[in-house]
Design a protein around this motif. Structure first.
Motif, mmCIF file in Angstrom:
data_model
loop_
_atom_site.group_PDB
_atom_site.id
_atom_site.type_symbol
_atom_site.label_atom_id
_atom_site.label_comp_id
_atom_site.label_asym_id
_atom_site.label_seq_id
_atom_site.Cartn_x
_atom_site.Cartn_y
_atom_site.Cartn_z
ATOM 1 N N LEU A 30 100.713 7.637 35.807
ATOM 2 C CA LEU A 30 101.791 7.454 34.833
ATOM 3 C C LEU A 30 103.100 7.125 35.542
ATOM 4 C CD1 LEU A 30 102.199 7.456 31.786
ATOM 5 C CD2 LEU A 30 103.012 9.812 31.973
ATOM 6 N N GLU A 31 103.306 7.719 36.688
ATOM 7 C CA GLU A 31 104.509 7.392 37.460
ATOM 8 C C GLU A 31 104.525 5.925 37.885
ATOM 9 O OE1 GLU A 31 105.544 11.723 39.545
ATOM 10 O OE2 GLU A 31 104.213 10.285 40.557
ATOM 11 N N ALA A 32 103.373 5.459 38.338
ATOM 12 C CA ALA A 32 103.300 4.060 38.775
ATOM 13 C C ALA A 32 103.554 3.114 37.606
ATOM 14 C CB ALA A 32 101.939 3.780 39.404
ATOM 15 N N LEU A 33 102.986 3.452 36.468
ATOM 16 C CA LEU A 33 103.139 2.599 35.286
ATOM 17 C C LEU A 33 104.585 2.619 34.809
ATOM 18 C CD1 LEU A 33 101.438 0.812 33.478
ATOM 19 C CD2 LEU A 33 100.900 2.810 32.080
ATOM 20 N N SER A 34 105.181 3.790 34.828
ATOM 21 C CA SER A 34 106.561 3.945 34.390
ATOM 22 C C SER A 34 107.501 3.146 35.284
ATOM 23 C CB SER A 34 106.932 5.428 34.427
ATOM 24 O OG SER A 34 108.241 5.639 33.989
ATOM 25 N N GLU A 35 107.274 3.234 36.561
ATOM 26 C CA GLU A 35 108.086 2.493 37.525
ATOM 27 C C GLU A 35 107.936 0.984 37.310
ATOM 28 O OE1 GLU A 35 110.247 3.548 39.516
ATOM 29 O OE2 GLU A 35 110.632 1.659 40.578
ATOM 30 N N PHE A 36 106.691 0.569 37.130
ATOM 31 C CA PHE A 36 106.409 -0.847 36.889
ATOM 32 C C PHE A 36 107.131 -1.339 35.623
ATOM 33 C CE2 PHE A 36 103.857 -4.055 34.685
ATOM 34 C CZ PHE A 36 103.794 -5.045 35.649
ATOM 35 N N CYS A 37 107.081 -0.530 34.588
ATOM 36 C CA CYS A 37 107.744 -0.916 33.333
ATOM 37 C C CYS A 37 109.247 -1.052 33.545
ATOM 38 C CB CYS A 37 107.442 0.105 32.238
ATOM 39 S SG CYS A 37 105.754 -0.022 31.614
ATOM 40 N N LYS A 38 109.829 -0.123 34.237
ATOM 41 C CA LYS A 38 111.274 -0.193 34.481
ATOM 42 C C LYS A 38 111.626 -1.466 35.234
ATOM 43 C CE LYS A 38 112.938 4.496 34.110
ATOM 44 N NZ LYS A 38 111.660 5.264 34.114
ATOM 45 N N GLN A 39 110.846 -1.766 36.267
ATOM 46 C CA GLN A 39 111.131 -2.958 37.070
ATOM 47 C C GLN A 39 111.009 -4.243 36.255
ATOM 48 O OE1 GLN A 39 108.307 -2.554 40.203
ATOM 49 N NE2 GLN A 39 109.582 -1.169 41.425
ATOM 50 N N ASN A 40 110.122 -4.208 35.276
ATOM 51 C CA ASN A 40 109.869 -5.418 34.495
ATOM 52 C C ASN A 40 110.512 -5.368 33.110
ATOM 53 O OD1 ASN A 40 107.847 -7.246 36.067
ATOM 54 N ND2 ASN A 40 107.225 -5.115 36.458
ATOM 55 N N ARG A 41 111.429 -4.424 32.934
ATOM 56 C CA ARG A 41 112.141 -4.291 31.664
ATOM 57 C C ARG A 41 111.205 -4.210 30.460
ATOM 58 N NH1 ARG A 41 117.117 -8.370 31.795
ATOM 59 N NH2 ARG A 41 117.880 -6.827 30.334
ATOM 60 N N LEU A 42 110.156 -3.445 30.652
ATOM 61 C CA LEU A 42 109.211 -3.179 29.565
ATOM 62 C C LEU A 42 109.408 -1.747 29.089
ATOM 63 C CD1 LEU A 42 106.076 -4.603 31.422
ATOM 64 C CD2 LEU A 42 107.159 -5.669 29.424
ATOM 65 N N TYR A 43 109.278 -1.535 27.793
ATOM 66 C CA TYR A 43 109.293 -0.163 27.281
ATOM 67 C C TYR A 43 107.902 0.440 27.412
ATOM 68 C CZ TYR A 43 113.649 -1.702 25.086
ATOM 69 O OH TYR A 43 114.899 -2.206 24.865
ATOM 70 N N LEU A 44 107.856 1.697 27.763
ATOM 71 C CA LEU A 44 106.562 2.396 27.857
ATOM 72 C C LEU A 44 106.435 3.372 26.687
ATOM 73 C CD1 LEU A 44 103.938 2.934 29.349
ATOM 74 C CD2 LEU A 44 105.146 4.571 30.802
ATOM 75 N N PHE A 45 105.403 3.149 25.882
ATOM 76 C CA PHE A 45 105.184 3.951 24.676
ATOM 77 C C PHE A 45 103.812 4.600 24.758
ATOM 78 C CE2 PHE A 45 103.633 3.437 20.034
ATOM 79 C CZ PHE A 45 103.886 4.760 19.733
ATOM 80 N N MET A 46 103.788 5.933 24.667
ATOM 81 C CA MET A 46 102.512 6.646 24.710
ATOM 82 C C MET A 46 102.119 7.155 23.328
ATOM 83 S SD MET A 46 101.374 10.052 26.834
ATOM 84 C CE MET A 46 101.414 9.338 28.470
ATOM 85 N N ASP A 47 100.968 6.669 22.871
ATOM 86 C CA ASP A 47 100.352 7.162 21.639
ATOM 87 C C ASP A 47 99.715 8.500 21.992
ATOM 88 O OD1 ASP A 47 98.311 7.828 19.804
ATOM 89 O OD2 ASP A 47 97.927 5.740 19.297
ATOM 90 N N GLY A 48 100.270 9.563 21.434
ATOM 91 C CA GLY A 48 99.777 10.894 21.761
ATOM 92 C C GLY A 48 99.006 11.546 20.630
ATOM 93 N N ALA A 49 98.264 10.738 19.882
ATOM 94 C CA ALA A 49 97.461 11.317 18.795
ATOM 95 C C ALA A 49 96.621 12.466 19.341
ATOM 96 C CB ALA A 49 96.572 10.241 18.166
#
Lengths: 343, 343, 343, 343
Positions: free
Chosen positions: A154-173
């Motif tokens: 999740l850290e890697a994905l979060s970092e990647f999103c920040k670098q690429n100006r993407l929002y990270l949204f987690m469906d926590g059903a």
């Protein structure tokens, strides 16, 4: 009557919730989420995530949460990317597209997304303005296949999103199940730290209805209240949602219920593994996908309800078993007995 | 603590509903409205309207019901017409327009629509294809002003709609109150006979959440299930809606609760009329709009919560009082006492 | 054959445009607005408005421009306010609502909006989040009634919008006519200074198709290119739009054409006024609304086409006469002759 | 200056069209497609397809045609299926999703759809109401890869659609090229017979703008005019579209232009094949995808513009060459000369 392993929303709700509904029933409260119970529930969640500045809203269900969040966050020409197994892609009757947004689908083995999965999508969507702009990464934890994200992932994905100006949204059903999995090293506080927005699912973890949307990114907070109302999700008696999350968040009941569901599934998994059974996916939450012979499936069907998930070959199929906060030892033991007897 | 006359959704739900939730809590049921309680509730409604072929769906709230029904029924270029006081025009954050449809607003005295109100709108919208096509008449009963439709009025409107190929849709968020008004001669069976589609409101009449959409026109039935799911309104635990309507429809509890609310409002109305007080609208349901002096309003505000609805002149304003299924004699009597003492 | 005063788009285009289309016909150019003519046309407009940082896009027509601009600028729950006569309210088949946005209608005498018209709308839309949020003021210049904004009026409105965080959008389908009216003191540079976004209409002023959208507010510039493509408005042969605006902006042809149309209308207006005829609105652009006796209307109908706009009483109606860049003296003189003869 | 093989919309339009624009320029005509030229053009198309009862509308471009047709035909929860290469999936900035509809993507070798491609999609979308309902098959002819449908293939697809209650919609942005391919046995009459709706592309075949939408299925005809206006596609000066299609349909100019484009591409193709060059797809229309060595690509780039379509290996790539109605022998011969010289 057969016991059902079809899903984790077959029963009502945890008794504490009913008790609280009874206790507060005739108290007059403000409408539309301004009731005391909702305020209390929000406080409890904020304490748990250790973020005072997150905004929290309660809505009724997962599809509703997904469509409100995604349509609220994205501009008209922006799109979400999702693993091909994503709930928003297959199980929501085009709810996201109905709000005007494309979802780009990415094939993955285990229902999870990694930066390496997303890079090719970004690279093939740079023909401005002839293509949609990927702007949000949608993930589920636990996923639709029962798999989970580890903290490093999740850290890697979060970092990647920040670098690429993407929002990270987690469906926590099924976030409770994800976080209390025996192999998870992720906390709710981590999730709040690493995502722009996520939700805590109640419906599949002991509530009658209810998902708690948590918006951590301040830039995304302004619009949500309006969109909740506009999409028909603002309950006049918001107290119904507030009371449920108040009870679930007290003394970590939410996590205990999820852990229980996971444990019941793991008991069955272990019994099957002892007999050499293999699984469609290697899961440690309340969903398991054992591959069984057709004959055994038929025998089990006499006592239990479950979905036959996928034909594997002429002689066998994967079935899906889901346990819940309410799945008792009786049902689990009975299932294991049959397994042991027949294998 | 002040007693609130602000609305009819300040309390929880009727005790029978909580009792049923407790009783059935651990029964495993199919999801998404296929549970036994929903099926039973639909049967009870069909018996009451005496129409076997109507389709019935349960959703959570009024805005949700309105946006799903209207967007499901209309083609993209078609629009609804509504009295200017209509809930869809003023209180739903553009929920209908967000689904792509214009609403044409018609000024009326009492919040009701008559054929003579609608004719000019039809006549001024004939510039094909440069204008939207009026295709649905949206009415509320009781209306947002507390007024109601008499049988003759609804018959005339229904006939007019048929002649002009318009669908007639009744917002029944307070349908119980409309039908049990002491001056109403309309039955639920009449409503089902005279409208294409309507809903029975639960939220404002003793349920925690829930509106029962009834589609009488077979041509409009096919799409609704898909649209309910697509708009995020299909609850996984549909049992929550089913149990509530099952209880409300048993032994006409639904109508008894509404009648009680109406009677409590009428007691206050009568006490005010005895003192010569006039009203903004002449209502016989659970909403009343007495015009009171500012001083008296201040005195009442010390003991009660209510909305100051509209300034009438420098010395007086109309206030809105709403009673509910749960409004007890204590509160009503206390209010009347103050009135009698101060006037 | 009758001469038509029905509108200002009955003829083809100014000969200079056809000449340029011929001249450049076989030159290969980049598609989608990247052609040399579009770039040149943008330069000419930027020089005229004296704003280097405005963004300019060409689209085909007014409804298209309106729906793209409004849906691009507003968030889902935000709405536009418009005079009740606004083109977006009455003549676009719900195009704005189809993109999800409500339009709040304001009754005004002359088709223009002033701060005092807008204040009550803002005040009655503060019930967050139950109502749409007014966020854009939509005006037309010249208006649908042929009236125009004076510089002071536009300054006041612009200032009001800034104070209230509203975007000001000017529909300029007939902006040429507005600015070249004999009573106008407004320049194109003023318009660019005082609005967030506006467009220069070509279709009604000598082009075959084409409106030039000018975005002055940098915060609104990012999205437009994507939205133009997404709404199907990005022409592969953008050269068709570029060549037209290149020709129209050269040597102020655009303004000369509009002035000519205005002058032809004023000739008729003066002839009518000499005979004591009154008008529905006091206009100084290419639309006039004289009130004539039914008999005279019939006589005129034998030689001319025009719309009978509004019945005034049993004996007379207002008619609408529109002149264009192409309306010759013959038609105007013939019309005046009949007037003089019959009155 | 380099000659461009980048696309078929680099030049203006066929001289006959400019001639007609000049000739009719000052004739006054009714607006919004009611002009004489549009009526004449529709007659010519109807004669060609031999169907009196088809409805015909002219719009400006392909994305516009696609989004209007698809959103007009489908109900909110219905979706289109398309080959993965479909223009609506990759090149329209989510225009279809922006109208609320999902597109299901199907991987195919050659950009064409066959019943066997569609069956699995139907089978995996039967979880009512949790999934979108496939209701339209979208195909292109010629396809985005330059391939075409033979008569038998279109008959089979049409029959399959009828059996499965799917609408068949053909994107004909390059329909002229598809039908005049040397290997095509399909006629325009066949296309009208076998599809519910299709369009004849003008933009890529000698018009400045313009696609002619032909609706053969009467059930789909009612809504289109409204939707064209609502989406901003109804030109005030519809004469611009009418004149173009009038000229294109006269004496089969439309087909002659397409055939010319095809022939120019085939000349290059043959020259390349003589040299043993292979192609990414086996096409017989105006798009060819030869696989060339990087060095040769560089040499060609000095004299020509074209897209490098896809890297094949370290030494070679496929390039895309598109010829048009206007591509002269000079450019073609020069290209062939270089090929012969360098290979």
């Amino acid at each position: 009557m057969k016991f059902s392993f079809k899903n984790d929303y077959s029963e009502g709700c945890h008794p504490n919730i009913l008790q609280a509904l009874l206790q507060h029933n005739l108290d007059q409260q403000a409408g539309y989420g301004e009731d005391e119970y909702s305020l209390k529930a929000k406080e409890l969640i904020k304490a748990k995530i250790n973020k005072k500045d997150s905004d929290i809203y309660f809505v009724s269900g997962g599809t509703q949460a997904n469509l409100i969040v995604i349509s609220s966050v994205l501009r008209s020409y922006q799109c979400a990317v999702s693993a091909a197994t994503g709930h928003i892609l297959n199980n929501e009757t085009g709810a996201i597209e109905a709000t005007g947004h494309k979802i780009l689908s990415i094939e993955t083995e285990d229902g999870k997304l990694r930066p390496s999965d997303i890079i090719p999508v970004l690279e093939s969507h740079r023909n401005v303005p002839h293509q949609v702009m990927p702007k949000m990464v949608y993930i589920s934890n636990s996923t639709e296949l029962g798999t989970i994200y580890q903290k490093k992932e999740l850290e890697a994905l979060s970092e990647f999103c920040k670098q690429n100006r993407l929002y990270l949204f987690m469906d926590g059903a099924r976030l409770g199940h994800g976080l209390t999995s025996e192999i998870s090293d992720l906390t709710l506080e981590n999730v709040a730290e690493l995502t722009d927005i996520f939700y805590l699912g109640g419906t599949k973890n002991g509530a009658l209805i209810g998902e708690a949307i948590v918006i951590n990114n301040p830039a995304l907070q302004e619009d949500l209240a309006f969109n909740i109302k506009q999409k028909g999700a603002l309950l006049a008696k918001g107290r119904l949602l507030g009371i449920q999350f108040m009870e679930l968040m007290k003394n970590d009941l939410y996590f205990d219920l999820a852990k229980h569901a996971n444990q019941q599934a793991m008991k069955i998994k272990n019994a099957l593994q002892e007999k050499g059974i293999s699984f469609l996916a290697d899961t440690y939450t309340n969903q398991i996908f054992p591959i069984l012979g057709n004959e055994l499936i038929e025998v089990l069907s006499e006592s239990f309800e479950f979905f036959v998930w996928k034909k594997v070959d002429e002689e066998s199929s994967a079935i899906r078993l889901i346990t819940s906060w309410s799945t008792g030892d009786d049902a689990v033991n009975r299932f294991i007995e049959i397994i042991r007897e027949k294998l």
